[in-house]
Write a protein that holds these residues in place. Structure first.
Motif, PDB file in Angstrom:
ATOM      1  N   ALA A  92       1.450   9.113   1.502  1.00 29.78           N
ATOM      2  CA  ALA A  92       2.581   8.229   1.230  1.00 29.78           C
ATOM      3  C   ALA A  92       3.595   8.244   2.366  1.00 29.78           C
ATOM      4  O   ALA A  92       4.211   7.222   2.676  1.00 29.78           O
ATOM      5  N   ILE A  93       3.746   9.378   2.995  1.00 32.66           N
ATOM      6  CA  ILE A  93       4.714   9.494   4.088  1.00 32.66           C
ATOM      7  C   ILE A  93       4.180   8.883   5.383  1.00 32.66           C
ATOM      8  O   ILE A  93       4.897   8.177   6.100  1.00 32.66           O
ATOM      9  N   LEU A 122       0.828  -1.198   0.000  1.00 31.47           N
ATOM     10  CA  LEU A 122       0.000   0.000   0.000  1.00 31.47           C
ATOM     11  C   LEU A 122       0.870   1.258   0.000  1.00 31.47           C
ATOM     12  O   LEU A 122       0.617   2.209  -0.743  1.00 31.47           O
ATOM     13  N   GLY A 123       1.887   1.273   0.846  1.00 34.24           N
ATOM     14  CA  GLY A 123       2.785   2.427   0.871  1.00 34.24           C
ATOM     15  C   GLY A 123       3.502   2.625  -0.450  1.00 34.24           C
ATOM     16  O   GLY A 123       3.710   3.757  -0.894  1.00 34.24           O
ATOM     17  N   ARG A 124       3.883   1.527  -1.085  1.00 35.67           N
ATOM     18  CA  ARG A 124       4.559   1.644  -2.372  1.00 35.67           C
ATOM     19  C   ARG A 124       3.633   2.233  -3.435  1.00 35.67           C
ATOM     20  O   ARG A 124       4.052   3.046  -4.250  1.00 35.67           O
ATOM     21  N   TRP A 125       2.376   1.807  -3.423  1.00 33.09           N
ATOM     22  CA  TRP A 125       1.429   2.346  -4.399  1.00 33.09           C
ATOM     23  C   TRP A 125       1.199   3.838  -4.174  1.00 33.09           C
ATOM     24  O   TRP A 125       1.083   4.608  -5.131  1.00 33.09           O
ATOM     25  N   TRP A 126       1.104   4.250  -2.923  1.00 33.76           N
ATOM     26  CA  TRP A 126       0.931   5.682  -2.648  1.00 33.76           C
ATOM     27  C   TRP A 126       2.149   6.479  -3.104  1.00 33.76           C
ATOM     28  O   TRP A 126       2.023   7.610  -3.599  1.00 33.76           O
ATOM     29  N   LEU A 127       3.330   5.895  -2.960  1.00 32.30           N
ATOM     30  CA  LEU A 127       4.529   6.585  -3.426  1.00 32.30           C
ATOM     31  C   LEU A 127       4.513   6.742  -4.954  1.00 32.30           C
ATOM     32  O   LEU A 127       4.826   7.811  -5.493  1.00 32.30           O
ATOM     33  N   LEU A 128       4.138   5.672  -5.636  1.00 32.92           N
ATOM     34  CA  LEU A 128       4.048   5.757  -7.092  1.00 32.92           C
ATOM     35  C   LEU A 128       3.024   6.802  -7.522  1.00 32.92           C
ATOM     36  O   LEU A 128       3.260   7.568  -8.469  1.00 32.92           O
TER      37      LEU A 128
END
Length: 632
Positions: free
Chosen positions: A69-70, A18-24
């Motif tokens: 994302a953070i 989930l965090g990776r998707w928000w970063l993307l």
């Protein structure tokens, strides 16, 4: 630009998907901010209040995405999202998200920055729902889903029916021409260029027999632009239904659902609602794909014959079906043939021969009916439109592909994404569809040079392939994911396109325009003052209302038999032909002029010498003078 390696390292630092998707998504929004800056500062666009409000909203969303994302893995954020999810039911949240995406699509303009905003907003809604509710989705039975999709499709169809005379925009050259060919069947029972006063020859054997079906429809419901487009809409609905069933047979139920939504949302499909014959080829191709899907499912060779025959029958709507038949014959069966070659089996399978035989047989029967009665006339009037050299072919290919983003950048991005997914997954059936689409564009480019354009409608027959590829990319290959999540992701990406495709339709409803367009003032004057036994010369557009009269298009002199046809540029010969035609009424309208062909008569010496008098004048909004001259 951020290097891909740096993006990969940043993504791997996040502890969960989930965090990776928000970063993307944050990176997508950063790119969007740069895009908006270039759009606002360099292109000097975005001056309206609506555009600036949308841009400001995107900046706010970018900040929110970066913040999520953070902090997405912090205890405080987890507590916040659980509190929201507890108070806001998933069904209500999903309804609001889809509503916002639809409204945003309606507000979109045909510009790339709006496409970027729509894709980013779709990604935001998908991740937001996933973050709040994990895998909690509203649960419905298959029956409710089916009836719900049917209700949505009917609602979209009714909206389009109400605005059918205005959206898509009227093709002022071709739609009156099509109406004329159909009216000729009603008047004399034979195909004729009625828009040209029948000077092309009676019967006019070069015409596909599709217009006889339009004539029968006109005989049942009446003649008119709205009535003709209603026929196109019904054929489009049948094509969408057949393509949806083909998706179910070739892939699975969720792919069929997404294929249906993709086609209902398509801007290119909407172009096919015009009173033209493209939709006849669309129906033929969708029938062929449906039979092909059944043939693969049931391993029945005769269904491959029927699939070929269906696309071959498309010759009765447009001669482009010849090239499309060849494209499907190669595209649908080449991947299977390559597999046979790897097994050292050198001949194509019997199914491929069956398809080719069916297409050749059906096409030959129709060509015999349309060509053999008068081959010289067919060869005379069927002027070739093929490119003359390789650079012209490449130019034509680029032009035809570029017509997709000219109708909708969102749809174009979706199709390119679907092709990319198909190439990555290497599913043999999907590769067959992708190859068929690529070869179809090559075939169209060989048959329709851009030098004979403009054409904005030759992609319409290929929309069944569009729908199947998008449905496959978004709906198949996700066996480890819940079906509800797959459909939700697909719907979120397609809903803005649905709003965009309905934009003109909703505007017609907003202004409450009449169901059938009112005649232009000049046409209304003719209807009020000129007997029906007289001859009217005017631009094609006016034929939509003046079809009861003998009508002469500005192009009429150039559709005479070759021995009587004047050379283009020989104005004296053109005037002589018009004197022989002896029109009773002439309507001049510079705004709709067909290559200025009628303007050769707009001289006082000609009008005075022939005894014409000015009987009506109208000034349009852009100071264009529309005049009507009548022979007393």
């Amino acid at each position: 630009m951020i290097p891909p390696l740096m993006v990969s390292r940043l993504v791997r630092q996040f502890p969960n998907d989930l965090g990776r998707w928000w970063l993307l998504l944050a990176l997508v929004y950063l790119a969007l901010i740069l895009h908006l800056g270039a759009y606002f500062l360099v292109a000097q666009q975005c001056t309206s209040t609506t555009c600036r409000a949308l841009a400001g909203t995107q900046v706010g969303l970018a900040v929110s995405v970066i913040g999520i994302a953070i902090f997405v893995d912090t205890p405080r954020f987890q507590s916040l999202r659980w509190g929201i999810a507890k108070r806001l039911p998933p069904a209500l949240a999903l309804t609001g998200m889809l509503g916002l995406l639809f409204v945003f699509g309606v507000q979109c303009r045909p510009e790339w920055v709006y496409c970027h905003m729509a894709l980013a907003l779709s990604g935001f809604m998908i991740l937001l729902y996933r973050t709040l509710y994990d895998d909690r989705y509203p649960r419905f039975s298959k029956g409710i889903i089916g009836w719900g999709l049917l209700a949505v499709a009917l609602a979209i169809a009714l909206l389009r029916v109400r605005a059918l005379a205005y959206a898509p925009d009227i093709h002022i050259l071709d739609e009156p021409w099509t109406m004329g060919w159909a009216v000729s069947y009603l008047r004399i029972g034979q195909p004729s260029d009625w828009l040209m006063g029948g000077v092309s020859g009676i019967p006019y054997y070069a015409l596909p027999r599709y217009y006889a079906l339009v004539a029968m429809w006109f005989q049942t419901v009446g003649v008119g632009l709205w009535e003709g487009r209603l026929f196109s809409l019904l054929l489009t609905a049948a094509s969408i239904a057949l393509t949806t069933q083909a998706a179910r047979h070739l892939f699975n139920r969720q792919t069929a659902v997404i294929t249906l939504i993709a086609l209902l949302s398509s801007s290119v499909v909407t172009v096919g609602l015009r009173l033209r014959h493209d939709v006849g080829v669309t129906l033929a191709l969708s029938l062929a794909l449906w039979c092909y899907s059944l043939a693969r499912q049931r391993s029945t060779p005769w269904l491959h014959v029927l699939a070929g025959a269906c696309v071959g029958l498309g010759v009765g709507a447009h001669y482009h079906a010849i090239g499309l038949s060849a494209a499907l014959a190669v595209g649908l069966y080449l991947p299977d043939y390559l597999a046979r070659l790897r097994a050292r089996r050198w001949l194509p399978a019997v199914e491929a021969w069956a398809f080719v035989g069916g297409a050749a047989g059906a096409g030959a029967l129709l060509l015999a009916a349309q060509v053999l009665p008068d081959i010289p006339q067919f060869l005379t009037y069927l002027s070739p439109r093929s490119p003359r050299d390789v650079p012209e072919f490449i130019e034509s290919l680029t032009y035809h592909i570029a017509q997709i983003p000219s109708h909708s950048q969102l749809e174009f991005v979706g199709l390119i994404g679907a092709l990319a997914v198909t190439l990555i997954r290497r599913n043999r059936v999907a590769l067959s569809l992708a190859l068929s689409l690529i070869l179809s564009y090559l075939a169209i480019s060989l048959m329709a040079s851009v030098r004979n354009g403009p054409f904005d409608y030759y992609s319409v027959p290929l929309t069944p392939l569009f729908g199947l590829l998008v449905g496959y990319a978004l709906g198949s290959g996700h066996s480890v994911l819940p079906m509800a999540r797959v459909v939700l992701v697909a719907v979120c990406f397609l809903i803005p396109q649905l709003g965009y495709s309905l934009r003109a339709t909703l505007e017609v409803l907003r202004i409450n325009a009449p169901l059938r367009p009112t005649p232009p003032p000049a046409a209304q004057w003719v209807l009020d003052h000129v007997p029906l036994d007289q001859t009217v010369a005017a631009e094609h557009y006016y034929f939509l209302w003046l079809y009861p009269y003998r009508f002469l298009s500005p192009l009429t002199p150039f559709y005479l038999p070759p021995t009587q046809r004047p050379a283009i540029g020989d104005m004296d010969a053109v005037r002589a032909r018009w004197i022989a035609f002896a029109p009773d009424v002439i309507i001049f309208d510079n705004q709709l002029a067909t290559s200025g062909m009628l303007e050769v008569l707009r001289t006082e010496p000609y009008l005075a010498a022939q005894g014409f008098h000015l009987v009506f004048t109208e000034m349009s909004d852009n100071d264009n003078s529309i005049t009507v001259y009548q022979y007393p």
